[in-house]
Design a protein around this motif. Structure first.
Motif, mmCIF file in Angstrom:
data_model
loop_
_atom_site.group_PDB
_atom_site.id
_atom_site.type_symbol
_atom_site.label_atom_id
_atom_site.label_comp_id
_atom_site.label_asym_id
_atom_site.label_seq_id
_atom_site.Cartn_x
_atom_site.Cartn_y
_atom_site.Cartn_z
ATOM 1 N N VAL A 127 -0.538 3.289 -17.618
ATOM 2 C CA VAL A 127 -1.111 1.937 -17.546
ATOM 3 C C VAL A 127 -0.249 0.959 -18.358
ATOM 4 C CG1 VAL A 127 -3.064 0.519 -18.287
ATOM 5 C CG2 VAL A 127 -3.491 2.618 -17.070
ATOM 6 N N PHE A 128 0.184 1.362 -19.552
ATOM 7 C CA PHE A 128 1.039 0.475 -20.358
ATOM 8 C C PHE A 128 2.375 0.197 -19.650
ATOM 9 C CE2 PHE A 128 -1.670 1.579 -24.123
ATOM 10 C CZ PHE A 128 -2.056 0.269 -24.397
ATOM 11 N N ALA A 129 2.924 1.240 -19.006
ATOM 12 C CA ALA A 129 4.177 1.054 -18.251
ATOM 13 C C ALA A 129 3.960 0.055 -17.123
ATOM 14 C CB ALA A 129 4.653 2.391 -17.703
ATOM 15 N N ALA A 130 2.797 0.180 -16.441
ATOM 16 C CA ALA A 130 2.470 -0.725 -15.319
ATOM 17 C C ALA A 130 2.323 -2.166 -15.825
ATOM 18 C CB ALA A 130 1.193 -0.259 -14.630
ATOM 19 N N LEU A 141 0.845 -1.208 0.000
ATOM 20 C CA LEU A 141 0.000 0.000 0.000
ATOM 21 C C LEU A 141 0.876 1.252 0.000
ATOM 22 C CD1 LEU A 141 -2.835 1.307 0.253
ATOM 23 C CD2 LEU A 141 -2.640 1.060 2.711
ATOM 24 N N ASN A 142 1.937 1.214 0.822
ATOM 25 C CA ASN A 142 2.867 2.350 0.887
ATOM 26 C C ASN A 142 3.456 2.669 -0.461
ATOM 27 O OD1 ASN A 142 2.807 3.138 3.507
ATOM 28 N ND2 ASN A 142 4.404 1.730 4.169
ATOM 29 N N LYS A 143 3.895 1.606 -1.156
ATOM 30 C CA LYS A 143 4.548 1.818 -2.456
ATOM 31 C C LYS A 143 3.570 2.408 -3.468
ATOM 32 C CE LYS A 143 8.044 -1.619 -1.606
ATOM 33 N NZ LYS A 143 8.277 -3.056 -1.570
ATOM 34 N N TRP A 193 1.202 1.260 -10.870
ATOM 35 C CA TRP A 193 -0.215 0.933 -10.663
ATOM 36 C C TRP A 193 -0.875 1.977 -9.769
ATOM 37 C CZ3 TRP A 193 -2.737 -1.409 -14.045
ATOM 38 C CH2 TRP A 193 -2.254 -2.542 -14.710
ATOM 39 N N GLY A 194 -0.171 2.415 -8.725
ATOM 40 C CA GLY A 194 -0.699 3.455 -7.835
ATOM 41 C C GLY A 194 -1.015 4.721 -8.623
ATOM 42 N N ALA A 195 -0.061 5.146 -9.467
ATOM 43 C CA ALA A 195 -0.266 6.363 -10.272
ATOM 44 C C ALA A 195 -1.413 6.158 -11.267
ATOM 45 C CB ALA A 195 1.017 6.708 -11.006
ATOM 46 N N SER A 196 -1.500 4.963 -11.859
ATOM 47 C CA SER A 196 -2.576 4.680 -12.839
ATOM 48 C C SER A 196 -3.950 4.778 -12.180
ATOM 49 C CB SER A 196 -2.404 3.278 -13.431
ATOM 50 O OG SER A 196 -1.171 3.166 -14.058
ATOM 51 N N ILE A 197 -4.069 4.206 -10.968
ATOM 52 C CA ILE A 197 -5.359 4.246 -10.257
ATOM 53 C C ILE A 197 -5.740 5.704 -9.963
ATOM 54 C CG2 ILE A 197 -6.552 3.598 -8.121
ATOM 55 C CD1 ILE A 197 -4.572 1.133 -8.059
#
Lengths: 133, 104
Positions: free
Chosen positions: B7-10, A52-54, B36-40
């Motif tokens: 998303v493609f990078a993820a 989650l942190n990452k 994935w965090g940035a994509s979301i």
């Protein structure tokens, strides 16, 4: 405007939680070293919180870069152009919708990952016990 | 466009992580989770923007799309730099440490 500040705040909290859980786990490992041998190695709770942190730190950092790109974050006080231009109410509204939405969705997806990992661990545990029996 | 590039990078990072598993020495999991965090987060941003302006969201002019593509590629580059710094600091294979010891 400043939606990335909400997941950043959550990331600060979860980082503290991860450190506390890690300390407890290392203390537990010392006291229960010989007694608690599980059938198959499990992913530690601190490692799961680390996922989650990452996601939160990585996402927030890249989103902050996007805000710098669009000139919404500036290197001088008050650091946010929305505050400088007197659009604080709009900024707070955006943080309440997009920012909270981001934090909630990332957390929900992480919860799904943890649930899936728990199911896989339980299945592994059961199959190893069956093999042993 | 920024969302698509991320998303493609993820997806590419996740495939690389899967192919390299269980080897964790490259810390690809960190890179995956970061993208994935940035994509979301950008997905939520896109949904909020779509709810405000509707179908106009998909009708960007070419200059805006080019700028977004440039931003997306810069975001991927920044993500890779952050990952590289983490990799070199954690140094799971001890390569940086041994190089420094040799030089001293």
């Amino acid at each position: 405007m400043a939606c990335f500040l909400v997941p950043t705040t959550e990331a600060i909290v979860t980082t503290v939680v991860e450190k506390v859980v890690k300390t407890r786990e290392s203390k537990d490992a010392v006291t229960h070293n010989e007694n608690s041998e599980s059938v198959c190695p499990k992913v530690k709770l601190s490692e799961k919180i680390g996922w989650l942190n990452k996601m939160l730190w990585g996402g927030s950092a890249l989103l902050a870069f996007e805000h710098i790109w669009h000139g919404e974050v500036i290197p001088v006080f008050p650091f946010l152009t929305a505050v400088q231009n007197g659009e604080t109410a709009d900024m707070l509204a955006e943080m309440g919708t997009a920012g909270v939405g981001m934090a909630v969705l990332v957390t929900l997806i992480w919860a799904g990952m943890v649930a899936a990992s728990n199911v896989i661990e339980k299945r592994d545990d059961k199959s190893t016990k069956k093999e042993e029996a | 466009m920024t969302l698509l590039v991320t998303v493609f990078a993820a997806i590419i990072c996740t495939l690389l992580w899967y192919m390299k598993a269980p080897d964790r020495s490259l810390q690809l999991g960190t890179l995956c989770l970061m993208f994935w965090g940035a994509s979301i987060m950008w997905l939520v941003d896109a949904v909020v923007e779509y709810s405000e302006i509707g179908a106009e969201f998909f009708m960007q002019d070419s200059a805006d799309m080019l700028n977004d593509l440039y931003l997306g590629l810069s975001v991927v580059a920044l993500g890779l730099i952050i990952w590289l710094v983490i990799l070199l600091i954690k140094d799971p294979k001890g390569i940086v440490r041994s190089a420094l010891i040799k030089n001293n």
